[in-house]
Write an enzyme that holds these catalytic residues in place. Structure first.
Site, PDB file in Angstrom:
ATOM      1  CB  SER A  42      -0.944  -0.028   1.194  1.00  0.00           C
ATOM      2  OG  SER A  42      -0.217  -0.230   2.382  1.00  0.00           O
ATOM      3  CG  HIS A 154       3.385   2.257   4.123  1.00  0.00           C
ATOM      4  ND1 HIS A 154       2.199   2.177   4.799  1.00  0.00           N
ATOM      5  CD2 HIS A 154       3.710   1.000   3.730  1.00  0.00           C
ATOM      6  CE1 HIS A 154       1.807   0.905   4.831  1.00  0.00           C
ATOM      7  NE2 HIS A 154       2.708   0.177   4.190  1.00  0.00           N
ATOM      8  CG  HIS A 155      -2.638   4.376   2.097  1.00  0.00           C
ATOM      9  ND1 HIS A 155      -3.496   4.589   3.145  1.00  0.00           N
ATOM     10  CD2 HIS A 155      -3.262   4.844   1.002  1.00  0.00           C
ATOM     11  CE1 HIS A 155      -4.600   5.145   2.707  1.00  0.00           C
ATOM     12  NE2 HIS A 155      -4.483   5.322   1.400  1.00  0.00           N
ATOM     13  CB  SER A 156       0.462   3.338   7.531  1.00  0.00           C
ATOM     14  OG  SER A 156       1.866   3.371   7.407  1.00  0.00           O
ATOM     15  CB  SER A 158      -0.674  10.991   4.734  1.00  0.00           C
ATOM     16  OG  SER A 158      -1.741  11.826   4.354  1.00  0.00           O
TER      17      SER A 158
END
Length: 187
Positions: A42, A154-156, A158
């Site tokens: 992701s 990384h999507h975590s 934002s």
């Protein structure tokens, strides 16, 4: 000498808080943990095509300021023992900007296909989980003297909208230096 701008305080307040609390929410934790499966990576990749190559020293200085102003960019994720509980963001005492900010040159002819191949490979490479989950690469050697700035996150960290809002607040809108120093980081 530059006059202090009251907007600088507002900007710094926003940047210091950008990224949210240190404990990941449920959705971000899932995005972080599914990374084990390469099919579920992701990452987000943002590409800016530039008509010319920016000054490397200026780009490095801008990133040094950014990682000082936005704590999330110098933090890494720590998973709790046995995976019980939410992952948390912690300051990385070993943070090295040179690891995250890279500079490459495409071989001639520097075609769009070569750039897209580089971006594809970069986007699908896993992050080192012992480091802050972002990488930026200045790609030189594009046809016509152009360059590209490739930011992988990384999507975590934002979602895409959050990153675009952040970049809109910190990116220069001109190719030339403004002559104005970035806000002082006195907090």
């Amino acid at each position: 000498m530059n006059k202090p701008d009251p907007a600088d305080d507002t900007l710094l307040d926003e940047l210091l808080l950008w990224g949210g609390p240190s404990e990941m929410g449920a959705f971000d934790a899932i995005m972080w943990r599914v990374e084990e499966n390469p099919m579920l990576r992701s990452t987000g990749t943002i590409v800016f095509q530039l008509d010319r190559c920016p000054d490397w020293a200026r780009l490095v200085a801008a990133h040094q300021w950014l990682v000082s102003a936005v704590p999330r960019f110098r933090q890494r994720v720590v998973d709790p023992s046995l995976g019980l509980g939410a992952p948390t963001w912690v300051d990385d005492p070993e943070f090295i900007l040179d690891y995250h900010l890279r500079h490459i040159r495409l071989p001639a002819p520097g075609s769009e296909r070569q750039l897209l191949d580089f971006i594809q490979n970069a986007a699908m490479s896993p992050f080192d989980k012992a480091r802050a989950p972002w990488e930026a690469t200045l790609v030189e050697g594009l046809e016509g003297g152009g360059a590209a700035y490739v930011l992988k996150v990384h999507h975590s960290t934002s979602d895409g909208l959050g990153f675009m809002q952040l970049l809109g607040r910190v990116l220069s809108t001109t190719a030339e230096p403004s002559g104005r120093a970035p806000p002082k980081l006195s907090r």
